[in-house]
Design a protein around this motif. Structure first.
Motif, PDB file in Angstrom:
ATOM      1  N   SER A   1       0.881  -1.171   0.000  1.00 51.10           N
ATOM      2  CA  SER A   1       0.000   0.000   0.000  1.00 51.10           C
ATOM      3  C   SER A   1       0.914   1.215   0.000  1.00 51.10           C
ATOM      4  O   SER A   1       1.653   1.448   0.972  1.00 51.10           O
ATOM      5  CB  SER A   1      -0.904  -0.004   1.241  1.00 51.10           C
ATOM      6  OG  SER A   1      -1.815  -1.075   1.177  1.00 51.10           O
TER       7      SER A   1
ATOM      8  N   SER B   1      -7.264  -6.696 -11.668  1.00 51.54           N
ATOM      9  CA  SER B   1      -6.492  -7.844 -11.212  1.00 51.54           C
ATOM     10  C   SER B   1      -6.474  -8.854 -12.355  1.00 51.54           C
ATOM     11  O   SER B   1      -7.512  -9.439 -12.681  1.00 51.54           O
ATOM     12  CB  SER B   1      -7.128  -8.449  -9.959  1.00 51.54           C
ATOM     13  OG  SER B   1      -6.406  -9.570  -9.507  1.00 51.54           O
TER      14      SER B   1
ATOM     15  N   GLY C   1      -9.814  -0.443 -10.022  1.00 55.36           N
ATOM     16  CA  GLY C   1      -8.520  -1.030 -10.312  1.00 55.36           C
ATOM     17  C   GLY C   1      -8.706  -2.278 -11.158  1.00 55.36           C
ATOM     18  O   GLY C   1      -9.752  -2.472 -11.778  1.00 55.36           O
TER      19      GLY C   1
ATOM     20  N   SER D   1      -4.759  -1.294  -7.460  1.00 59.26           N
ATOM     21  CA  SER D   1      -5.899  -0.567  -6.899  1.00 59.26           C
ATOM     22  C   SER D   1      -5.643   0.921  -7.062  1.00 59.26           C
ATOM     23  O   SER D   1      -4.548   1.404  -6.744  1.00 59.26           O
ATOM     24  CB  SER D   1      -6.098  -0.902  -5.421  1.00 59.26           C
ATOM     25  OG  SER D   1      -6.458  -2.255  -5.258  1.00 59.26           O
ATOM     26  N   TYR D   2      -6.643   1.638  -7.539  1.00 53.69           N
ATOM     27  CA  TYR D   2      -6.511   3.070  -7.734  1.00 53.69           C
ATOM     28  C   TYR D   2      -6.738   3.815  -6.416  1.00 53.69           C
ATOM     29  O   TYR D   2      -7.203   3.247  -5.430  1.00 53.69           O
ATOM     30  CB  TYR D   2      -7.493   3.559  -8.794  1.00 53.69           C
ATOM     31  CG  TYR D   2      -7.316   2.908 -10.150  1.00 53.69           C
ATOM     32  CD1 TYR D   2      -6.043   2.631 -10.653  1.00 53.69           C
ATOM     33  CD2 TYR D   2      -8.409   2.546 -10.924  1.00 53.69           C
ATOM     34  CE1 TYR D   2      -5.877   2.028 -11.892  1.00 53.69           C
ATOM     35  CE2 TYR D   2      -8.263   1.955 -12.160  1.00 53.69           C
ATOM     36  CZ  TYR D   2      -6.990   1.686 -12.645  1.00 53.69           C
ATOM     37  OH  TYR D   2      -6.838   1.089 -13.870  1.00 53.69           O
TER      38      TYR D   2
ATOM     39  N   HIS E   1      -2.218   0.948  -4.558  1.00 53.59           N
ATOM     40  CA  HIS E   1      -1.854  -0.386  -4.085  1.00 53.59           C
ATOM     41  C   HIS E   1      -1.436  -1.236  -5.285  1.00 53.59           C
ATOM     42  O   HIS E   1      -2.101  -1.230  -6.324  1.00 53.59           O
ATOM     43  CB  HIS E   1      -3.025  -1.053  -3.369  1.00 53.59           C
ATOM     44  CG  HIS E   1      -2.682  -2.386  -2.769  1.00 53.59           C
ATOM     45  ND1 HIS E   1      -2.151  -2.522  -1.502  1.00 53.59           N
ATOM     46  CD2 HIS E   1      -2.757  -3.636  -3.271  1.00 53.59           C
ATOM     47  CE1 HIS E   1      -1.929  -3.796  -1.252  1.00 53.59           C
ATOM     48  NE2 HIS E   1      -2.284  -4.501  -2.316  1.00 53.59           N
TER      49      HIS E   1
END
Length: 417
Positions: free
Chosen positions: A264, A314, A312, A304-305, A349
């Protein structure tokens, strides 16, 4: 329920009360139970999480382990705000474990976390007394030697010891739950209070009309298995206090499924900075794979935005030849990033995983590429780091403002050592 066919053991679940805060209080010659003390991940960041709050701070201001630094009452002159020192907590945890060796062999200890441990105390009557007397002696020894108060649950198995510790011992110091006590001591509690039941499972059970542990016990086992599979079966047996997990032996021997590393970020990263962070993560993931003599075929990138935009992606991609070469993994991650990044959001992240593992040397070689040189570079860098430290040799990008390796080298578990 006929409990006669299930094993009965004397298992203790020992939990150090507000462990991080207690260690910091003892270091300052304060009483961990009465001092107002908060352990913060990074006091320079208002949004930093409170990792631990002393019992007195919890009671007076309602501060918990999900509170943020800015929520602390800055006006109270008796409040101590302390930066986390993870190395100290790990050292104290290991010292407490060494104390337990005075009571039982290593095989009877199962370390659950840095501040919580299961201990099987079968057959100690002639040396230390019954299970209650053993628990009381351990509790006194920890307080006398380390100044830390603990709570202890006693049960026929690890589940019962853990749950009675959570529900009862934290209030009274030591509590016990045998098979015959389950209906009285556990069934009335809401399911979210039970160890192993998270928010998602709670919502699913609530939709089925289940709100207490007793209702799970009375529910149809077949329906729980149909709805939740193996987890449903485990829920049912746990509701009756039955846990077949071992109480002696090697508890940590599990097959490695993959190697992952994430972070993070302390600030929002731009699209230009993200690849630098990704490269540092790939380096760590591949180093761990090389150390284990493994190679992986599937590479996963998670992004992750920042909160302003949210969202975001994955995504994963497999390669034809399993690898643990940093630049191979980085190349795939870069492809995934360029393909799925929305082009405008800032990033908070990042996570990289290498899985679908094989033993190194058991994979097919590429006749058109000299992979040995790539491998040799990685292993040479690993050897230098093992001998001289994790920052002894780094890629140039790690020294930029977007690099994360140098900062993380000073931390344990994501917090300052």
């Amino acid at each position: 329920m006929d409990y006669s066919k299930y094993a009965r053991n004397d298992v203790l679940c020992i939990d150090m009360r507000s462990f991080y805060a207690s260690v910091e209080a003892v270091k300052r010659q304060l009483d961990p139970m009465t001092a107002l003390l908060a352990v913060v991940g990074d006091p320079d960041r208002p949004g930093s999480i409170v990792l631990a709050a002393s019992p007195a701070l919890k009671q007076k201001y309602g501060i918990s382990n999900v509170s943020r630094f800015f929520e602390l009452p800055k006006h109270d002159p008796e409040l101590h705000i302390v930066q986390a020192h993870m190395a100290d907590y790990l050292y104290m945890s290991s010292e407490i474990t060494k104390l337990l060796y005075q009571y039982v062999p290593k095989e009877a200890i199962h370390q659950y976390s840095v501040d919580e441990v299961w201990v099987t105390v079968n057959g100690l009557e002639k040396l230390f007394g019954n299970r209650w007397e053993v628990a009381e002696q351990i509790k006194e020894d920890i307080l006398e030697n380390f100044g830390i108060t603990c709570s202890i649950g006693i049960g026929d198995n690890k589940f019962l010891a853990k749950v009675v510790m959570d529900l009862h011992a934290k209030k009274v110091g030591i509590a016990e739950c045998r098979y015959e006590d389950v209906e009285e001591k556990l069934w009335p509690f809401p399911i979210e209070k039970i160890w192993g039941i998270g928010g998602r499972m709670k919502r699913n059970l609530n939709r089925m009309g289940i709100v207490t542990l007793g209702q799970i016990a009375r529910f149809s086992l077949d329906q729980l298995k149909k709805r939740f599979g193996v987890m449903g079966e485990q829920l049912y047996w746990h509701a009756w206090g039955i846990d077949l997990s071992p109480v002696f032996g090697n508890f940590t021997k599990t097959e490695q499924k993959g190697f992952g590393h994430g972070i993070s970020l302390l600030r929002d990263y731009s699209a230009e900075e993200a690849p630098i962070c990704i490269l540092d993560l790939c380096e760590e993931v591949c180093r761990r794979a090389r150390t284990a003599n493994k190679v992986g075929k599937t590479i996963h990138l998670g992004i992750s935005y920042s909160k302003e935009t949210g969202g975001g992606f994955s995504r994963s991609q497999s390669v034809s030849i399993p690898t643990n070469v940093t630049m191979d993994v980085y190349g795939v991650c870069l492809q995934l990033f360029r393909k799925f990044y929305d082009g405008k959001s800032t990033i908070r992240h990042v996570y990289v995983t290498l899985d679908n593992l094989f033993d190194k040397g058991a994979t097919q070689l590429d006749l058109f590429e000299d992979r040995s040189k790539k491998n040799d570079i990685g292993y040479a860098m690993d050897a230098i780091r093992d001998k001289f430290g994790t920052t002894a040799i780094l890629r140039a990008t790690s020294y930029t403002n977007a690099g994360i390796t140098i900062g993380r080298s000073k931390k344990i578990g994501g917090h300052r050592a």
